[in-house]
Design a protein around this motif. Structure first.
Motif, mmCIF file in Angstrom:
data_model
loop_
_atom_site.group_PDB
_atom_site.id
_atom_site.type_symbol
_atom_site.label_atom_id
_atom_site.label_comp_id
_atom_site.label_asym_id
_atom_site.label_seq_id
_atom_site.Cartn_x
_atom_site.Cartn_y
_atom_site.Cartn_z
ATOM 1 N N TYR A 29 0.808 -1.224 0.000
ATOM 2 C CA TYR A 29 0.000 0.000 0.000
ATOM 3 C C TYR A 29 0.838 1.270 0.000
ATOM 4 C CZ TYR A 29 -3.949 -3.057 1.232
ATOM 5 O OH TYR A 29 -4.919 -4.031 1.250
ATOM 6 N N ARG A 30 2.155 1.145 -0.097
ATOM 7 C CA ARG A 30 3.014 2.328 0.013
ATOM 8 C C ARG A 30 2.732 3.364 -1.070
ATOM 9 N NH1 ARG A 30 7.028 -1.652 -1.777
ATOM 10 N NH2 ARG A 30 7.499 -1.162 -3.935
ATOM 11 N N ASP A 31 2.255 2.932 -2.233
ATOM 12 C CA ASP A 31 1.925 3.877 -3.295
ATOM 13 C C ASP A 31 0.423 4.131 -3.404
ATOM 14 O OD1 ASP A 31 4.632 4.098 -4.019
ATOM 15 O OD2 ASP A 31 4.486 2.346 -5.332
ATOM 16 N N LEU A 32 -0.372 3.521 -2.505
ATOM 17 C CA LEU A 32 -1.824 3.630 -2.597
ATOM 18 C C LEU A 32 -2.436 4.498 -1.503
ATOM 19 C CD1 LEU A 32 -2.586 -0.134 -3.344
ATOM 20 C CD2 LEU A 32 -2.453 1.754 -5.002
ATOM 21 N N LEU A 33 -1.762 4.573 -0.363
ATOM 22 C CA LEU A 33 -2.282 5.338 0.776
ATOM 23 C C LEU A 33 -1.378 6.518 1.080
ATOM 24 C CD1 LEU A 33 -3.253 2.472 3.258
ATOM 25 C CD2 LEU A 33 -4.720 3.677 1.641
ATOM 26 N N PRO A 34 -1.954 7.587 1.621
ATOM 27 C CA PRO A 34 -1.110 8.697 2.065
ATOM 28 C C PRO A 34 -0.103 8.191 3.110
ATOM 29 C CG PRO A 34 -3.427 9.332 2.058
ATOM 30 C CD PRO A 34 -3.378 7.851 1.825
ATOM 31 N N PRO A 35 1.143 8.651 3.053
ATOM 32 C CA PRO A 35 2.185 8.146 3.961
ATOM 33 C C PRO A 35 1.819 8.214 5.437
ATOM 34 C CG PRO A 35 3.152 9.541 2.273
ATOM 35 C CD PRO A 35 1.665 9.651 2.112
ATOM 36 N N GLU A 36 1.188 9.325 5.863
ATOM 37 C CA GLU A 36 0.847 9.445 7.287
ATOM 38 C C GLU A 36 -0.217 8.424 7.695
ATOM 39 O OE1 GLU A 36 -1.559 12.204 4.812
ATOM 40 O OE2 GLU A 36 0.592 11.937 5.041
ATOM 41 N N VAL A 37 -1.129 8.088 6.796
ATOM 42 C CA VAL A 37 -2.144 7.075 7.087
ATOM 43 C C VAL A 37 -1.482 5.699 7.194
ATOM 44 C CG1 VAL A 37 -4.189 5.883 6.193
ATOM 45 C CG2 VAL A 37 -4.026 8.387 6.047
ATOM 46 N N LEU A 38 -0.624 5.390 6.239
ATOM 47 C CA LEU A 38 0.056 4.098 6.263
ATOM 48 C C LEU A 38 0.898 3.956 7.529
ATOM 49 C CD1 LEU A 38 0.502 1.456 4.788
ATOM 50 C CD2 LEU A 38 2.386 2.538 3.547
ATOM 51 N N THR A 39 1.576 5.020 7.934
ATOM 52 C CA THR A 39 2.367 4.982 9.167
ATOM 53 C C THR A 39 1.472 4.736 10.373
ATOM 54 O OG1 THR A 39 4.069 6.414 8.242
ATOM 55 C CG2 THR A 39 3.920 6.333 10.646
ATOM 56 N N ARG A 40 0.326 5.395 10.398
ATOM 57 C CA ARG A 40 -0.595 5.244 11.530
ATOM 58 C C ARG A 40 -1.158 3.819 11.629
ATOM 59 N NH1 ARG A 40 -4.174 8.951 10.340
ATOM 60 N NH2 ARG A 40 -5.799 7.555 9.643
ATOM 61 N N VAL A 41 -1.528 3.195 10.503
ATOM 62 C CA VAL A 41 -2.157 1.872 10.553
ATOM 63 C C VAL A 41 -1.152 0.732 10.601
ATOM 64 C CG1 VAL A 41 -4.296 2.681 9.469
ATOM 65 C CG2 VAL A 41 -2.490 1.657 8.043
ATOM 66 N N THR A 42 0.143 1.048 10.513
ATOM 67 C CA THR A 42 1.171 0.006 10.591
ATOM 68 C C THR A 42 2.198 0.271 11.686
ATOM 69 O OG1 THR A 42 2.585 1.060 8.918
ATOM 70 C CG2 THR A 42 0.951 -0.539 8.126
ATOM 71 N N GLY A 43 1.992 1.307 12.475
ATOM 72 C CA GLY A 43 2.930 1.645 13.551
ATOM 73 C C GLY A 43 2.788 0.724 14.752
ATOM 74 N N PRO A 44 3.624 0.919 15.758
ATOM 75 C CA PRO A 44 3.633 0.050 16.944
ATOM 76 C C PRO A 44 2.281 -0.038 17.677
ATOM 77 C CG PRO A 44 5.576 1.450 16.922
ATOM 78 C CD PRO A 44 4.691 1.923 15.808
ATOM 79 N N GLU A 45 1.601 1.094 17.848
ATOM 80 C CA GLU A 45 0.297 1.060 18.520
ATOM 81 C C GLU A 45 -0.721 0.298 17.691
ATOM 82 O OE1 GLU A 45 -1.107 4.889 19.804
ATOM 83 O OE2 GLU A 45 0.814 5.367 20.737
ATOM 84 N N ALA A 46 -0.697 0.518 16.393
ATOM 85 C CA ALA A 46 -1.620 -0.202 15.514
ATOM 86 C C ALA A 46 -1.322 -1.694 15.532
ATOM 87 C CB ALA A 46 -1.541 0.348 14.097
ATOM 88 N N LEU A 47 -0.045 -2.053 15.516
ATOM 89 C CA LEU A 47 0.335 -3.461 15.536
ATOM 90 C C LEU A 47 -0.217 -4.148 16.778
ATOM 91 C CD1 LEU A 47 1.855 -5.858 14.321
ATOM 92 C CD2 LEU A 47 3.927 -5.008 15.448
ATOM 93 N N ALA A 48 -0.114 -3.518 17.920
ATOM 94 C CA ALA A 48 -0.650 -4.092 19.157
ATOM 95 C C ALA A 48 -2.170 -4.273 19.052
ATOM 96 C CB ALA A 48 -0.291 -3.219 20.349
ATOM 97 N N ALA A 49 -2.848 -3.284 18.492
ATOM 98 C CA ALA A 49 -4.304 -3.381 18.331
ATOM 99 C C ALA A 49 -4.675 -4.488 17.353
ATOM 100 C CB ALA A 49 -4.870 -2.039 17.866
ATOM 101 N N TRP A 50 -3.923 -4.608 16.260
ATOM 102 C CA TRP A 50 -4.200 -5.675 15.287
ATOM 103 C C TRP A 50 -3.996 -7.040 15.924
ATOM 104 C CZ3 TRP A 50 -7.213 -4.257 11.784
ATOM 105 C CH2 TRP A 50 -7.061 -3.066 11.071
ATOM 106 N N ARG A 51 -2.963 -7.198 16.732
ATOM 107 C CA ARG A 51 -2.723 -8.488 17.399
ATOM 108 C C ARG A 51 -3.915 -8.870 18.275
ATOM 109 N NH1 ARG A 51 3.731 -7.940 18.887
ATOM 110 N NH2 ARG A 51 4.439 -8.424 16.774
ATOM 111 N N GLU A 52 -4.422 -7.905 19.011
ATOM 112 C CA GLU A 52 -5.583 -8.170 19.869
ATOM 113 C C GLU A 52 -6.817 -8.488 19.026
ATOM 114 O OE1 GLU A 52 -8.232 -5.683 23.063
ATOM 115 O OE2 GLU A 52 -6.051 -5.434 23.132
#
Length: 181
Positions: A29-52
């Motif tokens: 998705y690096r060329d499909l989503l705005p960079p700040e959105v991609l960072t937000r949905v793949t960052g450490p906090e998001a990763l923890a939420a996805w795991r749960e």
């Protein structure tokens, strides 16, 4: 030859599923989503939420018709698929299902795992009485559209625009999965 297959996800798979999701999104998705959105949905906090979220999906899905499957190679989780009854207002959740996610770890791509996940999902959905399978794809996601197109999927004419700080268009794809007599 690698020992490969597809099985229902377990709670212990949630971290691997979330890790795969993040790695696949960062690359795909690096060329499909705005960079700040991609960072937000793949960052450490998001990763923890996805795991749960994926742990919950594995052990306490909303219904027996909601499923999370994992592709494995030599006991390593290398991909996953999630499907459920369709929620779009114009679809019938008794007959129409949605492929919510189908992702393969980028380091294990092009080895048949996506095809195995898709086939296993379709088999289960047929058993559950579904006749049509849909999914949403980014309009400019040539990889996903090409993969699904090669399996008989096509746009159904429905589109939506997501507000991600800038408009991002998705199209709905569908395929018939009813057993033919």
């Amino acid at each position: 030859m690698a020992d490969v297959g597809v099985r229902p996800a377990r709670r212990a798979d949630a971290a691997a599923v979330a890790d795969i999701q993040v790695r696949a999104w960062r690359l795909g998705y690096r060329d499909l989503l705005p960079p700040e959105v991609l960072t937000r949905v793949t960052g450490p906090e998001a990763l923890a939420a996805w795991r749960e979220r994926w742990a919950d999906a594995a052990v306490s899905p909303p219904s027996p018709r909601h499923r999370l499957l994992v592709a494995v190679a030599n006991d390593l989780v290398v991909g996953f698929a999630a499907h459920a009854p369709a929620e779009d207002a114009d679809l019938d959740p008794a007959a129409d299902a949605e492929l919510v996610a189908l992702l393969v770890d980028p380091t294990h791509g092009r080895a048949g795992h996506g095809s195995r996940l898709l086939a296993a999902s379709v088999d289960l959905l047929r058993e559950d009485g579904f006749r049509t399978l849909t999914t949403w794809a980014f309009e400019d996601d040539a990889v996903t559209r090409g993969f699904l197109g090669s399996a008989g999927w096509a746009p159904d004419g429905t589109a939506r625009t997501l507000d991600m700080g800038e408009p991002v268009r998705q199209i709905r794809l569908h395929t018939g999965i009813a057993d033919e007599l």
